[in-house]
Scaffold this active site. Structure first.
Site, PDB file in Angstrom:
ATOM      1  N   LYS A   1       0.760  -1.010   0.085  1.00  0.00           N
ATOM      2  CA  LYS A   1       0.080   0.086  -0.005  1.00  0.00           C
ATOM      3  C   LYS A   1       0.948   1.268  -0.006  1.00  0.00           C
ATOM      4  O   LYS A   1       1.175   1.794   1.167  1.00  0.00           O
ATOM      5  CB  LYS A   1      -0.939  -0.161   1.092  1.00  0.00           C
ATOM      6  CG  LYS A   1      -2.229  -1.101   1.226  1.00  0.00           C
ATOM      7  CD  LYS A   1      -2.904  -1.100   2.197  1.00  0.00           C
ATOM      8  CE  LYS A   1      -3.952  -2.159   1.960  1.00  0.00           C
ATOM      9  NZ  LYS A   1      -4.999  -2.136   3.136  1.00  0.00           N
TER      10      LYS A   1
ATOM     11  N   LYS B   1      -4.990   6.080   2.101  1.00  0.00           N
ATOM     12  CA  LYS B   1      -5.816   6.006   3.164  1.00  0.00           C
ATOM     13  C   LYS B   1      -4.618   6.425   4.597  1.00  0.00           C
ATOM     14  O   LYS B   1      -4.997   6.662   5.765  1.00  0.00           O
ATOM     15  CB  LYS B   1      -6.612   4.919   3.545  1.00  0.00           C
ATOM     16  CG  LYS B   1      -5.826   3.510   3.464  1.00  0.00           C
ATOM     17  CD  LYS B   1      -5.533   3.091   4.866  1.00  0.00           C
ATOM     18  CE  LYS B   1      -4.947   1.794   4.840  1.00  0.00           C
ATOM     19  NZ  LYS B   1      -3.844   1.531   4.111  1.00  0.00           N
TER      20      LYS B   1
ATOM     21  N   ASP C   1     -11.347   1.156   4.133  1.00  0.00           N
ATOM     22  CA  ASP C   1      -9.911   0.822   4.745  1.00  0.00           C
ATOM     23  C   ASP C   1      -9.401   2.191   5.452  1.00  0.00           C
ATOM     24  O   ASP C   1      -9.044   2.070   6.564  1.00  0.00           O
ATOM     25  CB  ASP C   1      -8.915   0.709   3.670  1.00  0.00           C
ATOM     26  CG  ASP C   1      -7.451   0.317   3.932  1.00  0.00           C
ATOM     27  OD1 ASP C   1      -7.286  -0.093   5.290  1.00  0.00           O
ATOM     28  OD2 ASP C   1      -6.779   0.179   3.053  1.00  0.00           O
TER      29      ASP C   1
ATOM     30  N   ARG D   1      -0.527   1.417  12.554  1.00  0.00           N
ATOM     31  CA  ARG D   1       0.880   1.919  12.570  1.00  0.00           C
ATOM     32  C   ARG D   1       0.778   3.293  12.123  1.00  0.00           C
ATOM     33  O   ARG D   1       1.312   4.141  12.760  1.00  0.00           O
ATOM     34  CB  ARG D   1       2.009   1.261  11.932  1.00  0.00           C
ATOM     35  CG  ARG D   1       2.110   0.001  12.586  1.00  0.00           C
ATOM     36  CD  ARG D   1       3.335  -0.690  11.777  1.00  0.00           C
ATOM     37  NE  ARG D   1       3.101  -1.131  10.664  1.00  0.00           N
ATOM     38  CZ  ARG D   1       2.397  -2.047  10.072  1.00  0.00           C
ATOM     39  NH1 ARG D   1       2.137  -2.980  11.043  1.00  0.00           N
ATOM     40  NH2 ARG D   1       2.264  -2.373   8.684  1.00  0.00           N
TER      41      ARG D   1
ATOM     42  N   GLU E   1       3.861   3.246   6.463  1.00  0.00           N
ATOM     43  CA  GLU E   1       3.746   3.388   5.004  1.00  0.00           C
ATOM     44  C   GLU E   1       3.491   4.985   4.750  1.00  0.00           C
ATOM     45  O   GLU E   1       4.013   5.542   3.889  1.00  0.00           O
ATOM     46  CB  GLU E   1       2.967   2.374   4.056  1.00  0.00           C
ATOM     47  CG  GLU E   1       3.471   1.202   3.947  1.00  0.00           C
ATOM     48  CD  GLU E   1       4.156   0.805   2.821  1.00  0.00           C
ATOM     49  OE1 GLU E   1       4.561   1.933   2.366  1.00  0.00           O
ATOM     50  OE2 GLU E   1       4.399  -0.235   2.491  1.00  0.00           O
TER      51      GLU E   1
END
Lengths: 335, 335
Positions: free
Chosen positions: B110, B192, B245, B256, B282
Site C-alpha cells: 500500500k 488512506k 480501509d 501503525r 507507509e
C-alpha cells in the site's frame, strides 16, 4: 431570505435545538427557543442554560425561551425545527399560523416520515408551503459542539440563501459547508442512524475494526443507492452529511443509535432498549420508513432489511449480523 | 490465468504476507512464502508459524517457506508481493528471472513510488511485463484476520481472472469482492494511510468524534480527487478499498499510521516515531509521493500538504491540524 438573518426561532428544546439556538445567538441573531410547555420555557429562562439536555452551555443575551406560537416573532427570518422526526409534522402544524410567509424553514431532524416516506423538509413544505426550505446535517454530536471542539456541518437547500444561512451558524470551531443537494443531505442524516445501529451490534459482538469498517461501508453503499434512486447526488454521501455523519455516529460513545445496537445485541428487547436510552433513537423508526421507500423505488437494502428482522420480526441479532457479514460477495461496482 | 489457481508464491514474510499465504494454503493452493534470508525461511519452516509477525496462526500443510528465487515453483500461477512499498521494485527484480511468463502478479503493498508516482502494480509491470497484474486492498488488519474475525477485501484488475483470484483467497470469514478499477483500489489503499496519520493527531489532541469524522471525510474527498485525476472510478473510494480501509485504519489501535500521527502530535520527531513503531508506517513515505503526483495532476490536497509540513518542514502538528480544521468553508460539491 435576501440579506442576513437577524431574527430566528428554533422549535424544540432538545440538546441539538438548544445548541443551534446558542450558535445563532452568539452570531448576533435574536433567537427564540420554542418549548412545548410553559414550565420548560420558564425554567430555561431562569437557568439561562438547558440543565437537562445541554448543561454548562449558557445562553447568550440574544437568546430567549418561550412557549408555543406566541414565541414566534412576526419578523422572523428563519424557523428551525429540531424535534424528533415523528413529531415534526405536529410541531409544524402547531405553530403554522405564526410563521410569516417570508421566513426560511430549516429542518435539523434526522428521519423519514414513516407513513409516506417524505423527507423532513417535504413535511415542512406540505404544512408551510411557498417558503424556502433548507436542511442542516453532519457529524454533530451536540455535546462535542457544546464543548467547543472543532466540528463541521452542511446546510443544504435548492433555493434558500445558503450564504445567509452559513453566516448565521458559522463559527471558528463549527464550520458550515453548503450544498444544493437537500435530498442527499437529508437522506444521509436519516439513513446513517441505521448504519450506526448495525455498527453498535458489531461492537457488542467484538467483531473488530475490519468488520465494523466493512459494515459501515456496505451501509453507505445502500444509503447511496437509495439516495440516488430518490434523486440525490451520489457524491453527497461521500461528504460530511454522508460518510462523515455515519462515521461519527458509528464510533461515538455518545451516539444513541450505536448504543441501541449494543443493547439489542446484548439481548434487550426494542422496548426495553428504547426506555433505557434517555432520548429517542431515531434509527428504530427510520428502519421501516427506509425499507418502505426502498421498496417503492425498487432498491435492495440488505442491512436495513436485516435490522428490520431484528427490530420487528424477532430474529436474533447474532444470526442476522452474521448473515450480513457473510453475504455472497459480488462485484463491488455492481453491489 | 485461466482456470483455478493451484500454486502460488507470496514474496514477503510480513504479517500480512504470512496471512495471505495461510489463506491461500487453507484453500488448497500450494503456497510458498518467499523470505529475504535463509535463516528466516528455516525458522518459519521449523516453527510452522511466523512467531515474530503473526504468532498463533499455524501454517497449513500446503504452505512452506524458502528463500529467494529458487523458492518460486516454475509452474506457479500467482506471485503475490507483500513487502514495504519502497522495497517492491528491488524485491521484484531479485526474483524476476524465476517468475514464469504465465503467472499472474498481485500487489498487496500500500504505497506510491516516491520518485515516479507509479502505483505498485505499475512497478510490477515495469519489472515483469506482459503478465496479468492485480491488486488486493481493503480494511484488513492482519491480527483480526488471523483471529478469524469477519472481514472483507477487494481484488482488482483490469484483465486478470478475478473469479480465480476470488476463489483462491475467499473464506467464510474473509469475503473477497472484485473490481476492475485497479487504479482506485491501489490509490485507496495507499492514500488512506495519510488520512490515518491525520486521524491519529486528532485522537492525540482529544478533538472528539465530530472532528475525527470530519477530517476522515475531507481526507476521502482529496483521495477521491487525486484518484479521479489519475483515472480511477470515484465510486471505488466509497467502497471497501476507500472509505472502508480509511475507517479501519483511522480507528484501530493496531494501525501503525494512526499511531504515527499520535506520536508526532505528542511531540516525537519523525525519526523517533518511526523507530518506536515496530514495522514501517507507509504513510510517512506516501505523503511526499502523493503530493508529487497531485502536483503533476494539478490536484489540491490540503491535508496531505499539511502533513508534509509537519513531517518534513518542521511545522508544529497542533498549528497544522488547527489550520486544517479551520479551513475557510466552501460549497461541498466543489470542495
Amino acid at each position: 431570505v435576501t440579506g442576513p438573518i437577524t431574527r430566528a426561532a428554533v422549535v424544540g428544546a432538545t440538546a441539538w435545538g438548544t445548541m443551534l439556538a446558542v450558535l445563532l445567538a452568539r452570531n448576533g441573531v435574536v433567537t427564540m427557543l420554542v418549548t412545548r410547555t410553559e414550565d420548560e420555557a420558564a425554567r430555561l429562562e431562569s437557568d439561562r442554560e438547558n440543565v437537562r439536555r445541554l448543561p454548562g452551555t449558557f445562553f447568550p443575551e440574544a437568546m430567549h425561551a418561550a412557549v408555543g406560537p406566541p414565541a414566534i416573532d412576526p419578523g422572523v427570518d428563519l424557523v428551525c425545527f429540531v424535534v424528533p422526526s415523528h413529531t415534526l409534522e405536529a410541531n409544524a402544524l402547531a405553530i403554522a399560523a405564526a410563521v410569516p410567509g417570508g421566513a426560511t424553514l430549516l429542518s435539523a431532524a434526522k428521519g423519514i416520515d414513516g407513513a409516506t416516506g417524505r423527507r423532513m423538509s417535504e413535511v415542512l413544505t406540505d404544512v408551510l408551503p411557498d417558503r424556502p426550505v433548507a436542511a442542516l446535517s453532519g457529524p454533530n454530536l451536540s455535546r462535542e459542539v457544546a464543548d467547543g471542539l472543532p466540528g463541521a456541518t452542511v446546510v443544504a437547500s435548492p433555493m434558500a440563501d445558503l450564504d445567509a444561512l452559513r453566516v448565521a451558524f458559522h463559527s471558528a470551531t463549527f464550520r458550515v459547508y453548503t450544498s444544493r443537494d437537500i435530498i442527499g443531505v437529508e437522506l444521509g442524516g436519516a439513513l446513517k442512524n441505521i448504519v450506526a445501529i448495525a455498527a453498535g451490534m458489531v461492537d457488542a459482538f467484538h467483531y473488530g475494526d475490519n468488520a465494523k469498517a466493512s459494515i459501515i461501508t456496505r451501509g453507505l453503499a445502500e444509503m447511496t443507492r437509495l439516495g440516488v434512486a430518490a434523486g440525490a447526488d451520489g457524491a453527497t454521501f461521500l461528504g460530511l452529511a454522508g460518510v462523515g455523519d455515519a462515521i461519527a455516529t458509528s464510533y461515538s460513545p455518545l451516539s444513541r443509535n450505536r448504543r441501541l445496537g449494543e443493547l439489542l445485541a446484548g439481548g434487550a428487547s426494542l422496548d426495553d432498549a428504547l426506555v433505557s436510552l434517555d432520548e429517542t433513537a431515531e434509527g428504530a423508526k427510520t428502519v421501516p420508513a427506509a425499507l418502505g421507500l426502498a421498496e417503492r423505488l425498487g432498491v435492495e437494502m440488505p442491512i436495513t432489511r436485516g435490522l428490520h428482522a431484528i427490530l420487528y420480526e424477532g430474529v436474533s441479532p447474532r444470526a442476522a449480523v452474521e448473515a450480513l457479514l457473510g453475504r455472497a460477495p459480488k462485484d463491488e461496482s455492481g453491489a
